[in-house]
Enzyme design. Structure first.
Site, PDB file in Angstrom:
ATOM      1  N   GLU A   1      28.031 -30.939   0.087  1.00  0.00           N
ATOM      2  CA  GLU A   1      27.567 -30.937   1.489  1.00  0.00           C
ATOM      3  C   GLU A   1      26.757 -32.193   1.742  1.00  0.00           C
ATOM      4  OE1 GLU A   1      25.180 -27.654   2.915  1.00  0.00           O
ATOM      5  OE2 GLU A   1      26.586 -26.174   2.112  1.00  0.00           O
TER       6      GLU A   1
ATOM      7  N   GLU B   1      23.137 -23.449  -3.081  1.00  0.00           N
ATOM      8  CA  GLU B   1      21.708 -23.783  -3.014  1.00  0.00           C
ATOM      9  C   GLU B   1      20.768 -22.616  -3.321  1.00  0.00           C
ATOM     10  OE1 GLU B   1      20.654 -25.684   0.635  1.00  0.00           O
ATOM     11  OE2 GLU B   1      22.057 -27.329   0.377  1.00  0.00           O
TER      12      GLU B   1
END
Ligand code: FCB
Length: 448
Positions: free
Chosen positions: A359, A170
């Site tokens: 995720e 991320e």
């Protein structure tokens, strides 16, 4: 209840079912075997930045308990395991000479995965820069790209038996929270600094891909992005435009350069304004890399409306509380349709070969009662999101895997130990692990 629709086997027989975790959130042992401090060790010393002054010093003690923890992963029926490497364990000086003990730890961890029949998915960078490099400017320094290439090479040369890689975790998370909003390490609040970190992270994600490809030719290489469906509060032109601006930052900023499109442009020229501030912004070719898969990580959608007082972006979030929608313990909206929409949206780029959900999960206020954790809310959450994922697959999205966040409760960044995301409960005083009902639900589901 597992509905007849939802079966693990519907996702295909080579599907990667895993749990994900990261070094800084789980390992602890921050000063053992030659590891140097990371920016999170340093940041956690500041007053008031982390709930209850929590520190990642011990976390889940995964560094010492990884064998038992992997047995849990296996016992719950998963076939894959995602973890990250701590840069400051491998290169305590940030660059330069590798630390044999740090390398040995990850080699043991990888070997243990293989001996249990778990496929390791390794993330090179999950937010824990060595503090020594932060002292030299960290992600805001142009030198970061040289440091990162060296680090990536050391990892690729030493962990060649690993065939599944993610370059960054991320990037929009660590650049925005760490360099613009000051909520995460290194706690910087600078638009200028943020723009530099974005530029360098976009280069690093492609560089990492090239290095892994060069040293491990048969590797399956990806990188991960946070993503959120951005929903305009109303269909007025002002709200629609506000949503497009937020979407640029939340969803497009890193994937478009990776796909060779350069940084995204919008009708207001926000990116143009950025260009003027950051002269080195355009490196379209260097930021491009042909990943084997893209890792998407989704936790919530966001509803936005126009707001003239907010500089540049001119948009604000309409919080889930005001909208009275179901939320997790962190106030994050539960909305599996939005999950499906954002997957579709990424797939529509057309240039992504495969998507893995690297995720997805939820924090709830779990309690241990007589040795059990009845987290029905988390079970329902996974059921909803997996149903949505199955719809994505049936729509034609090529999906390679799903990783629940996370194996066990851990150090949840600025939330400290307060937000519990695990399938396994951790008592942080005794390190006792207790499998939650959701863990058992996964075990049963994975047999279907
Ligand atoms: C993601 C992070 C991960 C974890 C979850 C809840 O943004 O990648 O480390 O904190 O959120």
């Amino acid at each position: 209840m597992v509905t007849s629709e939802l079966k693990a086997s519907s996702f295909g027989k080579d599907f990667h079912w895993g749990v994900a975790l990261s070094a800084a959130q789980n390992e602890g042992a921050v000063s053992e075997d030659g590891r140097s401090p990371s920016i999170w060790d340093q940041f956690a010393r500041r007053k008031g930045v982390i709930k209850k002054g929590a520190r990642p010093t011990v976390a889940c003690d995964f560094y010492h308990r990884y064998r038992d923890d992997l047995l849990l992963v296996k016992a719950l029926g998963f076939n894959s395991f995602r973890f990250s490497i701590s840069w400051s364990r491998i290169l305590p000086d940030g660059s330069g000479k590798a630390n044999a003990e740090g390398i040995a730890f990850y080699q043991r961890l990888v070997d243990e995965c293989y001996s249990l029949g778990l496929t390791p998915f390794v993330t090179l960078y999950h937010w824990d820069l060595p503090q020594v490099l932060q002292a030299e400017g960290g992600w805001e320094s142009p030198l970061i790209n040289r440091w990162f290439r060296h680090y990536a090479k050391v990892c690729a040369k030493n962990f060649g038996s690993v065939k599944h890689w993610l370059v960054l975790n991320e990037p929009s998370g660590f650049t925005t929270l760490g360099h613009m909003l000051g909520m995460h390490a290194p706690g910087r609040r600078s638009l200028e600094g943020f723009l530099k970190s974005v530029h360098h992270a976009a280069l690093a994600q492609a560089d990492g891909g090239r290095i892994l490809r060069q040293y491990i030719p048969d590797a399956v290489i990806g990188t991960s992005f946070s993503c959120s469906e951005v929903i305009p509060f109303s269909d007025t032109p002002a709200d629609l435009a506000a949503a497009r601006r937020i979407d640029l930052f939340m969803n497009r900023l890193f994937v478009e350069p990776l796909l060779g499109k350069g940084f995204p442009e919008d009708d207001r020229g926000i990116v143009d304004k950025m260009n003027r501030k950051n002269k080195s912004w355009k490196f379209a070719e260097q930021m491009q890399f042909d990943m084997d898969f893209i890792g998407l990580q989704n936790y919530f959608p966001i509803v936005v409306k126009h707001h003239s007082f907010i500089p540049l972006i001119q948009a604000v979030e309409v919080k889930p509380k005001e909208r009275k929608v179901p939320v997790t313990a962190l106030g994050w909206e539960i909305n599996a349709d939005a999950f499906q929409h954002i997957i579709r949206r990424f797939w529509k780029y057309g240039a992504i070969k495969e998507i893995m959900i690297t995720e997805n999960g939820a924090a709830f206020k779990d309690q241990v009662l007589q040795g059990k954790v009845h987290d029905q809310e988390r079970i329902s959450y996974f059921q909803l999101y997996l149903q949505a994922l199955l719809k994505s697959k049936r729509e034609g999205v090529k999906l390679g895997g799903y990783f629940a966040w996370t194996l066990m409760d851990n150090f949840e960044w600025a939330e400290g130990y307060e937000a519990r995301f695990g399938l396994v409960h951790v008592d942080f005083k005794t390190q006792l692990r207790t499998v939650k009902d959701s863990g058992f639900w996964w075990r049963d589901f994975l047999k279907t």
